[in-house]
Write a protein that holds these residues in place. Structure first.
Motif, PDB file in Angstrom:
ATOM      1  N   UNK A 189      46.741 -70.910  -1.848  1.00  0.00           N
ATOM      2  CA  UNK A 189      45.303 -71.042  -2.071  1.00  0.00           C
ATOM      3  C   UNK A 189      44.930 -72.485  -2.392  1.00  0.00           C
ATOM      4  N   UNK A 190      45.746 -73.152  -3.208  1.00  0.00           N
ATOM      5  CA  UNK A 190      45.454 -74.549  -3.568  1.00  0.00           C
ATOM      6  C   UNK A 190      45.601 -75.458  -2.357  1.00  0.00           C
ATOM      7  N   UNK A 191      46.626 -75.219  -1.539  1.00  0.00           N
ATOM      8  CA  UNK A 191      46.830 -76.061  -0.353  1.00  0.00           C
ATOM      9  C   UNK A 191      45.655 -75.933   0.612  1.00  0.00           C
ATOM     10  N   UNK A 192      45.142 -74.708   0.784  1.00  0.00           N
ATOM     11  CA  UNK A 192      43.968 -74.538   1.644  1.00  0.00           C
ATOM     12  C   UNK A 192      42.764 -75.296   1.088  1.00  0.00           C
ATOM     13  N   UNK A 193      42.619 -75.268  -0.218  1.00  0.00           N
ATOM     14  CA  UNK A 193      41.513 -75.996  -0.845  1.00  0.00           C
ATOM     15  C   UNK A 193      41.689 -77.497  -0.696  1.00  0.00           C
ATOM     16  N   UNK A 199      41.697 -83.652  -2.380  1.00  0.00           N
ATOM     17  CA  UNK A 199      42.452 -84.149  -3.521  1.00  0.00           C
ATOM     18  C   UNK A 199      43.878 -83.603  -3.469  1.00  0.00           C
ATOM     19  N   UNK A 200      44.780 -84.246  -4.210  1.00  0.00           N
ATOM     20  CA  UNK A 200      46.197 -83.890  -4.173  1.00  0.00           C
ATOM     21  C   UNK A 200      46.691 -83.618  -5.592  1.00  0.00           C
ATOM     22  N   UNK A 201      46.547 -82.405  -6.111  1.00  0.00           N
ATOM     23  CA  UNK A 201      46.932 -82.118  -7.493  1.00  0.00           C
ATOM     24  C   UNK A 201      48.453 -82.002  -7.641  1.00  0.00           C
ATOM     25  N   UNK A 202      48.943 -82.197  -8.858  1.00  0.00           N
ATOM     26  CA  UNK A 202      50.353 -81.993  -9.181  1.00  0.00           C
ATOM     27  C   UNK A 202      50.549 -80.506  -9.482  1.00  0.00           C
ATOM     28  N   UNK A 203      51.241 -79.815  -8.588  1.00  0.00           N
ATOM     29  CA  UNK A 203      51.311 -78.363  -8.672  1.00  0.00           C
ATOM     30  C   UNK A 203      52.488 -77.840  -9.483  1.00  0.00           C
ATOM     31  N   UNK A 204      53.593 -78.573  -9.533  1.00  0.00           N
ATOM     32  CA  UNK A 204      54.812 -77.968 -10.072  1.00  0.00           C
ATOM     33  C   UNK A 204      54.682 -77.511 -11.529  1.00  0.00           C
ATOM     34  N   UNK A 210      53.413 -70.303 -14.137  1.00  0.00           N
ATOM     35  CA  UNK A 210      53.144 -68.975 -13.570  1.00  0.00           C
ATOM     36  C   UNK A 210      54.433 -68.171 -13.450  1.00  0.00           C
ATOM     37  N   UNK A 211      55.505 -68.817 -12.994  1.00  0.00           N
ATOM     38  CA  UNK A 211      56.769 -68.117 -12.788  1.00  0.00           C
ATOM     39  C   UNK A 211      57.378 -67.667 -14.108  1.00  0.00           C
ATOM     40  N   UNK A 212      57.264 -68.487 -15.142  1.00  0.00           N
ATOM     41  CA  UNK A 212      57.935 -68.200 -16.410  1.00  0.00           C
ATOM     42  C   UNK A 212      57.131 -67.240 -17.288  1.00  0.00           C
ATOM     43  N   UNK A 213      55.817 -67.251 -17.179  1.00  0.00           N
ATOM     44  CA  UNK A 213      54.963 -66.559 -18.151  1.00  0.00           C
ATOM     45  C   UNK A 213      55.231 -65.057 -18.227  1.00  0.00           C
TER      46      UNK A 213
END
Length: 381
Positions: A189-193, A199-204, A210-213
């Motif tokens: 979803x972020x890549x499509x946006x 803009x190029x956000x830092x996603x990691x 999200x993975x750990x929560x």
């Protein structure tokens, strides 16, 4: 001279389909008649019967009073465990050796070449038996080699601390899978946006959160309910109490598969790196980058795309070669369902069909994942 193109018209294809169908019908009928003459019952009802045999290592709770179906799941879990560990370690070793094969350092280059030539030309089953014999020659439990706090190595295996979630481990694993899927959906979803906004956000950091929560929430709930039990191995008499012992059969199979498969991955990495135009390296030098940066930031990313299909074949071979655990007594899928269960029940056709179908599913899933990754790399390329 141009060869003529051979094609089948609709009538020919129909005839071929009829012939193949009749062949399978004849083979099935013949097998059914022979089974009836021998008085062998067919079907999968035996899976609900008591297994009656022990399994030395199991990721899930199992005893000889459980059914053949649960013994099958234990074999599947053991196969997936050793295959997953071998794929990870073989990939790491293979990449290091493969990059070393194209190194300008004479010593590193020759050592990596010797590794490939030696390991790749010795049969896997011979290496497996050698590693197993090596672990059996380790000191006895009373003279165990201490590798760190509460970690001991002996001819009985590797004794390590054990964290038990009291039956909630499966829920934590499911939570991890759900979190990974959620992270994947969020990333898409972020890549499509990004493509629209620019803009190029830092996603990691967000993806890690999200993975750990969700798994962390499930684990904390398990901790609050008192289902978590942590134990360390302590020497008591002639054995360890507490903790968990990783049997030598598992470690030997893991190392043998990893070391052997890494030699093939190394050659794939070497070939794909050398297929990149030399001008890429020269361009990096002209821009002032050192050899390490050029290799890992410029050459390797371009070489990954042609690597993936070939490395996929190695991964599939790792899963199938895990069946060699039967040689040293490791109870994976072939040893449990294709071996002991088959001998106890006499349901040879059913057991072999189960084993074949399971390996087929494993291979198709790995191929699907690697093909998806390959298409992703192709888009980036």
């Amino acid at each position: 001279m141009k060869l003529p193109k051979i094609t089948l018209n609709d009538g020919g294809q129909t005839l071929l389909l009829i012939i193949v169908t009749l062949l399978f019908w004849y083979l099935g009928t013949n097998a059914s008649e022979n089974i009836s003459k021998l008085g062998i019952t067919t079907g999968f009802d035996f899976l609900s019967e008591r297994a009656g045999y022990d399994i030395s290592f199991s990721l899930i709770d199992y005893n000889q009073n459980d059914t053949y179906l649960k013994a099958y799941f234990v074999g599947v879990a053991n196969t997936l465990l050793v295959s997953f560990l071998s794929i990870i370690l073989a990939t790491v070793i293979g990449f290091i050796i493969g990059v070393g094969r194209v190194s300008n350092n004479w010593v590193i280059n020759r050592l990596c070449r010797a590794y490939v030539e030696l390991i790749r030309n010795v049969p896997l089953v011979v290496q497996l038996v050698w590693w197993y014999a090596l672990f059996l020659s380790l000191p006895a439990i009373r003279n165990s080699i201490q590798l760190g706090d509460n970690i001991y190595l002996s001819n009985r295996g590797l004794a390590i601390p054990h964290l038990s979630l009291g039956g909630w481990g499966g829920y934590v694993f499911i939570a991890l899978l759900v979190s990974c899927c959620a992270a994947f959906v969020y990333r898409r979803a972020v890549i499509k946006k990004v493509q629209w906004v620019g803009f190029n956000p830092v996603l990691w950091p967000r993806l890690v959160a999200i993975i750990v929560s969700l798994p962390l929430i499930v684990f904390l709930f398990t901790l609050l309910t008192g289902n978590v039990d942590y134990s360390t191995p302590k020497l008591a008499g002639f054995n360890f109490q507490g903790g968990m012992i990783v049997i030598p059969e598992l470690v030997a199979l893991w190392i043998a598969l990893s070391v052997y498969s890494a030699s093939y991955i190394a050659e794939i990495v070497r070939g794909c790196i050398q297929s990149i135009a030399k001008g890429q390296h020269e361009a990096g030098k002209a821009l002032g980058f050192n050899d390490s940066v050029i290799m890992w930031k410029l050459i390797v990313p371009q070489a990954i795309y042609p690597m993936v299909p070939q490395i996929t074949s190695v991964y599939l071979n790792i899963i199938k070669n895990s069946s060699l655990g039967v040689v040293i007594g490791f109870m994976e899928l072939v040893s449990s369902t294709g071996g002991t269960t088959l001998n106890n029940t006499g349901q040879a056709i059913e057991c072999i069909l189960i084993v074949m179908g399971t390996y087929c599913v494993f291979s198709l899933v790995i191929s699907l994942l690697m093909n998806w990754y390959n298409s992703h790399v192709a888009v980036g390329k």
